[in-house]
Design a protein around this motif. Structure first.
Motif, PDB file in Angstrom:
ATOM      1  N   ASP A 175      -2.307  -1.810  -4.794  1.00 28.06           N
ATOM      2  CA  ASP A 175      -0.851  -1.810  -4.736  1.00 28.06           C
ATOM      3  C   ASP A 175      -0.348  -0.469  -5.262  1.00 28.06           C
ATOM      4  O   ASP A 175      -0.908   0.095  -6.208  1.00 28.06           O
ATOM      5  CB  ASP A 175      -0.308  -2.952  -5.589  1.00 28.06           C
ATOM      6  N   LYS A 176       0.712   0.037  -4.646  1.00 26.27           N
ATOM      7  CA  LYS A 176       1.185   1.363  -5.049  1.00 26.27           C
ATOM      8  C   LYS A 176       1.804   1.379  -6.438  1.00 26.27           C
ATOM      9  O   LYS A 176       1.979   2.433  -7.032  1.00 26.27           O
ATOM     10  CB  LYS A 176       2.183   1.906  -4.025  1.00 26.27           C
ATOM     11  N   LEU A 184     -10.285   4.977  -0.178  1.00 24.31           N
ATOM     12  CA  LEU A 184      -9.011   4.349  -0.507  1.00 24.31           C
ATOM     13  C   LEU A 184      -8.265   4.031   0.784  1.00 24.31           C
ATOM     14  O   LEU A 184      -8.256   4.831   1.713  1.00 24.31           O
ATOM     15  CB  LEU A 184      -8.158   5.271  -1.378  1.00 24.31           C
ATOM     16  N   THR A 230      -4.698   3.277   2.709  1.00 30.82           N
ATOM     17  CA  THR A 230      -3.251   3.474   2.623  1.00 30.82           C
ATOM     18  C   THR A 230      -2.627   3.066   3.943  1.00 30.82           C
ATOM     19  O   THR A 230      -3.322   2.825   4.928  1.00 30.82           O
ATOM     20  CB  THR A 230      -2.906   4.957   2.346  1.00 30.82           C
ATOM     21  N   GLU A 231      -1.310   3.009   3.970  1.00 36.85           N
ATOM     22  CA  GLU A 231      -0.591   2.804   5.219  1.00 36.85           C
ATOM     23  C   GLU A 231      -0.271   4.167   5.806  1.00 36.85           C
ATOM     24  O   GLU A 231      -0.115   5.149   5.072  1.00 36.85           O
ATOM     25  CB  GLU A 231       0.711   2.041   4.978  1.00 36.85           C
ATOM     26  N   THR A 232      -0.148   4.226   7.123  1.00 31.40           N
ATOM     27  CA  THR A 232       0.194   5.478   7.777  1.00 31.40           C
ATOM     28  C   THR A 232       1.674   5.742   7.631  1.00 31.40           C
ATOM     29  O   THR A 232       2.502   4.882   7.919  1.00 31.40           O
ATOM     30  CB  THR A 232      -0.187   5.424   9.263  1.00 31.40           C
ATOM     31  N   ASP A 233       2.016   6.942   7.163  1.00 26.92           N
ATOM     32  CA  ASP A 233       3.407   7.348   7.004  1.00 26.92           C
ATOM     33  C   ASP A 233       3.860   7.959   8.321  1.00 26.92           C
ATOM     34  O   ASP A 233       3.310   8.959   8.775  1.00 26.92           O
ATOM     35  CB  ASP A 233       3.523   8.367   5.867  1.00 26.92           C
ATOM     36  N   LEU A 243       0.821  -1.208   0.000  1.00 24.44           N
ATOM     37  CA  LEU A 243       0.000   0.000   0.000  1.00 24.44           C
ATOM     38  C   LEU A 243       0.856   1.259   0.000  1.00 24.44           C
ATOM     39  O   LEU A 243       1.941   1.276   0.580  1.00 24.44           O
ATOM     40  CB  LEU A 243      -0.908   0.022   1.237  1.00 24.44           C
ATOM     41  N   PRO A 244       0.377   2.327  -0.635  1.00 26.47           N
ATOM     42  CA  PRO A 244       1.093   3.599  -0.550  1.00 26.47           C
ATOM     43  C   PRO A 244       0.979   4.175   0.858  1.00 26.47           C
ATOM     44  O   PRO A 244       0.067   3.836   1.606  1.00 26.47           O
ATOM     45  CB  PRO A 244       0.378   4.481  -1.572  1.00 26.47           C
ATOM     46  N   LYS A 245       1.888   5.072   1.213  1.00 20.37           N
ATOM     47  CA  LYS A 245       1.889   5.682   2.541  1.00 20.37           C
ATOM     48  C   LYS A 245       1.332   7.096   2.462  1.00 20.37           C
ATOM     49  O   LYS A 245       1.527   7.803   1.488  1.00 20.37           O
ATOM     50  CB  LYS A 245       3.309   5.715   3.098  1.00 20.37           C
ATOM     51  N   THR A 246       0.626   7.504   3.521  1.00 21.32           N
ATOM     52  CA  THR A 246       0.068   8.852   3.610  1.00 21.32           C
ATOM     53  C   THR A 246      -0.006   9.251   5.070  1.00 21.32           C
ATOM     54  O   THR A 246       0.097   8.414   5.951  1.00 21.32           O
ATOM     55  CB  THR A 246      -1.325   8.923   2.964  1.00 21.32           C
ATOM     56  N   ARG A 255      -8.288  -1.203  -1.660  1.00 24.18           N
ATOM     57  CA  ARG A 255      -6.857  -1.356  -1.385  1.00 24.18           C
ATOM     58  C   ARG A 255      -6.177  -1.637  -2.711  1.00 24.18           C
ATOM     59  O   ARG A 255      -6.523  -2.595  -3.377  1.00 24.18           O
ATOM     60  CB  ARG A 255      -6.611  -2.531  -0.439  1.00 24.18           C
TER      61      ARG A 255
END
Length: 155
Positions: free
Chosen positions: A112-113, A137, A139-142, A54-57, A110
């Motif tokens: 994939d980035k 959407l 995402t993972e926590t950045d 997952l992308p980070k945000t 979900r």
């Protein structure tokens, strides 16, 4: 005069125990506690369905008390509803059949980035066109600090 040695009366010795009419529940409780611990440890590992990078945000999580439906697009572009693979054309009919809250059912996407943006928007467009209004959407926590204004963030 004859005397009997050993047994008295009806053939029972004085030290023989009467039959027990109670069930010993201690072993059952021990087994149940062990199973409870095993399931408590294993349950969080079962919630992750299809592996996705997952992308980070830094966005805050969406609050909610009900379990949403999850659509996953993996690194190869395959679509999954929960953990079941499906085709893009069958996505909306399948969601309509399993959505408990109708078109108000929360749906998490979900992706994939490394998936092209168009593939994700195709799935979200199908959901929106079908009438599903609560689509989000995932995402993972950045955890890294935010980038300075006008600058780049160091990796």
């Amino acid at each position: 005069m004859a005397m009997s040695v050993g047994k008295k009366g009806g053939g029972r010795s004085r030290f023989a125990r009467a039959p027990m009419s109670e069930i010993n529940v201690t072993p059952v409780v021990d087994v149940m506690l062990v199973l409870l611990i095993v399931f408590m440890v294993a349950a969080p590992m079962l919630t992750v369905g299809v592996p996705v990078d997952l992308p980070k945000t830094q966005a805050a999580p969406i609050p909610g008390d009900t379990e949403p439906l999850t659509i996953t697009i993996n690194g190869e572009g395959q679509i999954f509803v929960q953990e079941t693979p499906t085709e893009a054309e069958a996505l909306v009919p399948q969601l309509t059949a399993i959505a408990e809250g109708g078109y108000e059912q929360r749906i998490f996407v979900r992706a994939d980035k490394n998936i092209p943006y168009g593939r994700v928007m195709d799935v979200m467009g199908r959901l929106s066109a079908a009438g599903f209004s609560k689509v989000a959407l995932v995402t993972e926590t950045d955890t890294s600090p935010p980038a300075p204004a006008g600058g780049r963030r160091a990796n």
